[in-house]
Design an enzyme around this catalytic site. Structure first.
Site: not given
Length: 354
Positions: A68, A207, A230
């Site tokens: 994201h 996100e 991530e």
């Protein structure tokens, strides 16, 4: 240690305002890089963006490398008579990090207004029961604030990029900038390499407010395999941490369990073997947080998913901390994983649990 080119890229992208729901500036910057490094660029209808590196094979399989690009922040929801701003917190920000934090408001004309977060009560409480707070942007009355800003404008933490002599990076929004940076690094490394599959490298929106963009993006790409980029909380320094995981400098995170997805075991094994063979540092990790992989893993008919993550101290605060060495390990592993991937391996990953 990272190269100056990588550090400059990290600093450039981390300085861009991109609170959840208002990621346009990040998307514009990514497009600038993607146009030079890909065959095509696609979007979903929420704003997620992907560079496409096409294979010459007919009906090629699709590999999605995704993370994201939105960051935590605030959205304006009230103007007070004395010029102060009322705002709602977007994302899960530790409340202990808020009082006195430096922030920047951002209007539709892209003008920036610096300020700070005040306490909402005399006992120095920052948030009320609905996650509202008060921000001082230097306006002295309601007319000044309403002339420059409007309800719905977003506010982020102020940008300050620090590279320490010990090999760490400190900046405001690492959680929302790790994927954009490492994605560009991947595309640069693969610039002149032909792949047997179509590669989609990009970033999702929203996100921080409920894993929204990953759902629409996955439906858009329809991947056969997904690699999720991530950052995760580091538990290597807190005095009460019984299980020291996510150690800065310990390498990329080999995530074997996450709250919303059980990663494909063959994928984990393949990543571990790759790291061992290439002397890439890694460490085992488990996460009790939500993850975009949880959606990729189960949308449509399901998709084998792999994390290539790094640990972060001060997660989702005004200034987070990562290790350059960890980022370098993740980048090297990601590049080598894609370079050695082929269609037969993708089919093996898809059939792992049959």
């Amino acid at each position: 240690m990272l190269s100056n080119e990588s550090i400059n890229l990290f600093e450039e992208i981390s300085s861009v305002h991109g609170v959840a729901g208002n990621e346009r500036l990040v998307s514009e910057m990514l497009r600038k890089y993607y146009e030079e490094l890909s065959d095509d660029i696609i979007y979903d209808n929420l704003g997620s963006i992907y560079a496409v590196k096409k294979s010459k094979n007919v009906n090629a399989k699709r590999v999605m490398v995704s993370g994201h690009m939105d960051e935590i922040g605030f959205i304006i929801n009230k103007f007070y008579d004395n010029g102060l701003i009322g705002a709602l917190m977007l994302g899960n920000i530790p409340k202990n990090s808020l009082l006195g934090a430096s922030v920047e408001a951002f209007n539709e004309k892209r003008h920036v207004f610096p300020g700070t977060i005040l306490s909402i009560r005399e006992d120095e409480t920052v948030l009320d029961e609905k996650n509202n707070l008060i921000i001082d942007l230097g306006f002295m009355d309601k007319n000044q604030s309403e002339t420059n800003l409007q309800i719905g404008d977003t506010i982020s933490f102020s940008s300050e990029f620090i590279r320490t002599s010990s090999g760490t990076i400190m900046c405001r929004n690492i959680n929302g900038r790790y994927a954009p940076v490492i994605g560009i690094e991947l595309l640069r490394a693969l610039d002149n390499i032909e792949l047997p599959f179509d590669l989609y490298v990009g970033c999702t929106v929203q996100e921080q407010v409920g894993l929204r963009g990953i759902q629409t993006a996955t439906n858009k790409v329809s991947p056969d395999l997904a690699i999720i980029l991530e950052s995760n909380k580091s538990f290597d320094y807190q005095l009460n941490s019984e299980d020291k995981i996510g150690i800065l400098g310990g390498g990329l995170l080999l995530t074997y369990y996450a709250k919303t997805v059980l990663p494909n075991r063959l994928l984990i094994s393949e990543l571990k073997k790759l790291c061992d063979n290439n002397e890439i540092k890694y460490q085992y990790y488990y996460s009790l947080e939500d993850s975009e992989a949880g959606w990729v893993n189960k949308l449509r008919t399901g998709c084998p998913s792999l994390f290539i993550n790094i640990p972060v101290r001060n997660f989702n605060t005004p200034k987070s901390v990562i290790s350059e060495e960890d980022f370098g390990s993740a980048r090297e592993a990601l590049i080598k994983f894609i370079e050695q991937l082929d269609n037969n391996k993708i089919e093996l990953f898809k059939s792992e649990n049959r």
